[in-house]
Structure formats: C-alpha cells, structure tokens
Design a protein around this motif. Structure first.
Motif, PDB file in Angstrom:
ATOM      1  N   LYS A 140      -7.791  14.610   2.884  1.00  0.00           N
ATOM      2  CA  LYS A 140      -7.928  14.868   1.786  1.00  0.00           C
ATOM      3  C   LYS A 140      -9.700  13.919   1.774  1.00  0.00           C
ATOM      4  O   LYS A 140     -10.840  15.009   0.621  1.00  0.00           O
TER       5      LYS A 140
ATOM      6  N   GLY B  27      -7.823   9.334  -2.793  1.00  0.00           N
ATOM      7  CA  GLY B  27      -6.811   7.669  -2.648  1.00  0.00           C
ATOM      8  C   GLY B  27      -7.422   6.876  -3.225  1.00  0.00           C
ATOM      9  O   GLY B  27      -6.709   5.447  -3.080  1.00  0.00           O
TER      10      GLY B  27
ATOM     11  N   THR C 256      -8.139  -3.694  -6.673  1.00  0.00           N
ATOM     12  CA  THR C 256      -8.586  -2.041  -6.483  1.00  0.00           C
ATOM     13  C   THR C 256      -9.403  -1.475  -7.379  1.00  0.00           C
ATOM     14  O   THR C 256      -9.677  -0.901  -7.524  1.00  0.00           O
TER      15      THR C 256
ATOM     16  N   CYS D 168     -11.565   6.088  -2.309  1.00  0.00           N
ATOM     17  CA  CYS D 168     -10.975   4.489  -2.606  1.00  0.00           C
ATOM     18  C   CYS D 168     -10.989   3.562  -1.101  1.00  0.00           C
ATOM     19  O   CYS D 168     -12.147   2.672  -0.920  1.00  0.00           O
ATOM     20  N   GLY D 169     -11.022   4.052   0.081  1.00  0.00           N
ATOM     21  CA  GLY D 169     -10.490   3.972   0.976  1.00  0.00           C
ATOM     22  C   GLY D 169     -11.879   3.238   1.921  1.00  0.00           C
ATOM     23  O   GLY D 169     -12.440   2.220   2.234  1.00  0.00           O
TER      24      GLY D 169
ATOM     25  N   ARG E 142       1.809   3.326   6.899  1.00  0.00           N
ATOM     26  CA  ARG E 142       0.940   3.719   6.750  1.00  0.00           C
ATOM     27  C   ARG E 142       1.390   4.811   5.294  1.00  0.00           C
ATOM     28  O   ARG E 142       1.723   5.150   4.716  1.00  0.00           O
TER      29      ARG E 142
ATOM     30  N   PHE F  85      -9.017  -6.613   1.390  1.00  0.00           N
ATOM     31  CA  PHE F  85      -8.930  -5.215   1.813  1.00  0.00           C
ATOM     32  C   PHE F  85      -8.818  -5.398   3.752  1.00  0.00           C
ATOM     33  O   PHE F  85      -7.779  -4.256   3.836  1.00  0.00           O
TER      34      PHE F  85
ATOM     35  N   LEU G  34      -5.229  11.467  12.711  1.00  0.00           N
ATOM     36  CA  LEU G  34      -5.568   9.963  12.403  1.00  0.00           C
ATOM     37  C   LEU G  34      -5.468   9.046  13.841  1.00  0.00           C
ATOM     38  O   LEU G  34      -6.577   8.345  13.636  1.00  0.00           O
TER      39      LEU G  34
ATOM     40  N   ASP H  12      -7.221   0.425  11.168  1.00  0.00           N
ATOM     41  CA  ASP H  12      -5.964   0.993  10.782  1.00  0.00           C
ATOM     42  C   ASP H  12      -5.775   2.203  10.946  1.00  0.00           C
ATOM     43  O   ASP H  12      -4.466   1.882  11.316  1.00  0.00           O
TER      44      ASP H  12
ATOM     45  N   ARG I 113      -2.974   5.031  -5.965  1.00  0.00           N
ATOM     46  CA  ARG I 113      -2.028   5.673  -4.851  1.00  0.00           C
ATOM     47  C   ARG I 113      -0.821   5.051  -5.346  1.00  0.00           C
ATOM     48  O   ARG I 113      -0.339   5.238  -4.300  1.00  0.00           O
TER      49      ARG I 113
HETATM   50  P1  ADP Z   1      -7.350   7.818   4.365  1.00  0.00           P
HETATM   51  O1  ADP Z   1      -7.777   8.838   3.557  1.00  0.00           O
HETATM   52  O2  ADP Z   1      -6.245   7.887   5.872  1.00  0.00           O
HETATM   53  O3  ADP Z   1      -5.743   7.640   3.514  1.00  0.00           O
HETATM   54  P2  ADP Z   1      -7.805   4.810   2.839  1.00  0.00           P
HETATM   55  O4  ADP Z   1      -9.391   5.121   3.822  1.00  0.00           O
HETATM   56  O5  ADP Z   1      -7.883   6.127   1.530  1.00  0.00           O
HETATM   57  O6  ADP Z   1      -6.570   5.676   3.913  1.00  0.00           O
HETATM   58  O7  ADP Z   1      -7.203   3.697   2.606  1.00  0.00           O
HETATM   59  C1  ADP Z   1      -7.533   2.889   3.977  1.00  0.00           C
HETATM   60  C2  ADP Z   1      -6.686   1.418   2.919  1.00  0.00           C
HETATM   61  O8  ADP Z   1      -7.365   1.257   2.315  1.00  0.00           O
HETATM   62  C3  ADP Z   1      -5.665   1.761   3.053  1.00  0.00           C
HETATM   63  O9  ADP Z   1      -4.367   2.450   3.420  1.00  0.00           O
HETATM   64  C4  ADP Z   1      -5.082   0.662   1.663  1.00  0.00           C
HETATM   65  O10 ADP Z   1      -4.696  -0.618   3.099  1.00  0.00           O
HETATM   66  C5  ADP Z   1      -6.571   0.430   1.330  1.00  0.00           C
HETATM   67  N1  ADP Z   1      -6.036   2.000  -0.148  1.00  0.00           N
HETATM   68  C6  ADP Z   1      -7.469   2.467   0.392  1.00  0.00           C
HETATM   69  N2  ADP Z   1      -7.166   2.912  -1.418  1.00  0.00           N
HETATM   70  C7  ADP Z   1      -6.043   1.798  -2.085  1.00  0.00           C
HETATM   71  C8  ADP Z   1      -5.768   2.153  -3.637  1.00  0.00           C
HETATM   72  N3  ADP Z   1      -6.281   2.818  -4.085  1.00  0.00           N
HETATM   73  N4  ADP Z   1      -5.112   0.816  -3.285  1.00  0.00           N
HETATM   74  C9  ADP Z   1      -4.382  -0.025  -3.170  1.00  0.00           C
HETATM   75  N5  ADP Z   1      -5.548   0.032  -1.466  1.00  0.00           N
HETATM   76  C10 ADP Z   1      -6.040   1.161  -0.781  1.00  0.00           C
END
Ligand code: ADP
Length: 193
Positions: free
Chosen positions: A16, A94, A66, A34-35, A150, A51, A129, A140, A97
């Motif tokens: 993504k 993200g 969030t 969002c991450g 995850r 976080f 990953l 993570d 979610r």
């Molecule tokens: P990936 O791209 O691998 O799916 P992300 O970078 O989007 O991972 O997210 C990393 C971490 O940030 C998640 O495991 C979670 O803890 C937190 N996170 C990201 N987006 C959200 C969201 N919309 N709601 C809750 N937690 C989030």
C-alpha cells in the motif's frame, strides 16, 4: 463537506505504501499513510508513547486517538495548502483500519473506490516485512511474533472494513506482481472514477 477519497486496502506488507507514494506524486492526489503520521510523532510525546506501546505488540492504536490525530493531520495539510479539499482526492493507506473507524469517518469521507491489494503468498508478505524492517528501522516488523500478531489483527479487525463499504467500490488487485504492474492495474480503474 466530505473529502473525495480512494482507499488502499490490504494486509501489512501488501504494498500500500509503495503504491500510495507514487499516486501521491500525481497532481490533485494526496497520499496519507496513517502509520507514517504515527511514526512522525516524537517518541517522548504522550501520543508517541501510546503508538509505541500498541504497535510494538502488533495491535491497533485506540480509535479515538487515531481519528483525532488523523483529523489534525488533515487540518494542518489544508492550512499549509498541501491538501485542497475542493480539488484533491485523498489516497488513504492504513485508515480506516476497523469498522468502527470507518463509521467514525463516515461523515468526513466520500469513498469513491477501494483498491484491495491481495497478496496470496504469506511467505512473500513476511519476507517483504522483514526486509523493510532492516531498511526502514521498523521495530514492529523486526520480530516474527509481532508480524504474526499484525497479520492476525488485520484478518480479525481490518478485513470487516470491506463489508462496511460494500463490494461495488472494491477493485481486487493482484499484489504478488511487480510494483509497476500493480500500479498499472490501479491506474486502469482510477482513470475511470
Ligand atoms: P503497514 O503499512 O505494515 O500496514 P502501518 O505503517 O500502516 O503498517 O502501521 C503500523 C502500526 O501503526 C500498526 O500496527 C498500528 O499499531 C498503528 N496504526 C497505523 N494506522 C492505524 C489506524 N488507522 N488505527 C490504529 N492503529 C494504527
């Protein structure tokens, strides 16, 4: 006013972020991962600590925190003229979610399409990953147990987001292909919306 939105959907490691970054370079598209917003927080701030606490266990950060953070991000992007709500399409990655986040954002987002990046080979996902963990210093993704947590969170909490929006908006994309082919498949649909 609702924001015109395209969602990038798929499991961690499905690509993504890779696609979102490219789409975000096209005029009138703003990519918001969002991450990345979470990772840009200072780790010694209260929300930065929240976080770290949740992400290090492979869990989602609580919804209220969030959505509040996301709202702040959109408002500051609008204020600084990076986002023009009248003309731009948000490319969200993200978020939402889980179904509750989708509900919380229902009055804010006008979701026009969802690109569901499907990676059928779990081994591929895990390898991507782990490679990213080394390259981007992502704690993570460094530990196999956290990765498994995850992926589990994704299947349990995130998948229902697709049902929330309904099948008509969803484009299934083969994410086992090379990134350029994934991009091509996304663009084929995007030019039509
Ligand atoms: P990936 O791209 O691998 O799916 P992300 O970078 O989007 O991972 O997210 C990393 C971490 O940030 C998640 O495991 C979670 O803890 C937190 N996170 C990201 N987006 C959200 C969201 N919309 N709601 C809750 N937690 C989030």
């Amino acid at each position: 006013m609702k924001f015109r939105t395209t969602l990038l959907f798929g499991s961690p490691g499905a690509g993504k972020g890779t696609q979102g970054k490219i789409l975000g370079t096209i005029p009138n598209f703003l990519h918001c991962a969002c991450g990345d917003v979470f990772r840009s927080l200072k780790t010694d701030s209260a929300i930065g600590q929240i976080f770290l606490e949740y992400s290090s266990r492979g869990e989602l950060v609580p919804d209220e925190t969030t959505i509040e953070l996301w709202n702040d991000f959109i408002h500051s992007s609008t204020k600084t003229h990076r986002f023009h709500p009248d003309n731009d399409t948000l490319v969200l990655d993200g978020i939402p979610r889980n179904a509750h986040q989708a509900e919380m954002l229902n009055e804010t987002l006008d979701v026009k399409s969802i690109f569901y990046l499907r990676c059928m080979k779990t081994d591929n996902l895990i390898e991507r990953l782990q490679r990213r963990a080394l390259k981007e210093n992502r704690l993570d993704d460094a530990n196999i147990d956290v990765i498994k947590a995850r992926l589990d969170t994704y299947h349990r909490e995130t998948k229902p987001v697709l049902d929330f929006y309904g099948k008509k908006l969803v484009h299934r994309i083969n994410a086992d292909q090379a990134p350029v082919k994934v991009l091509f498949d996304i663009l084929k649909h995007l030019v039509k919306v």
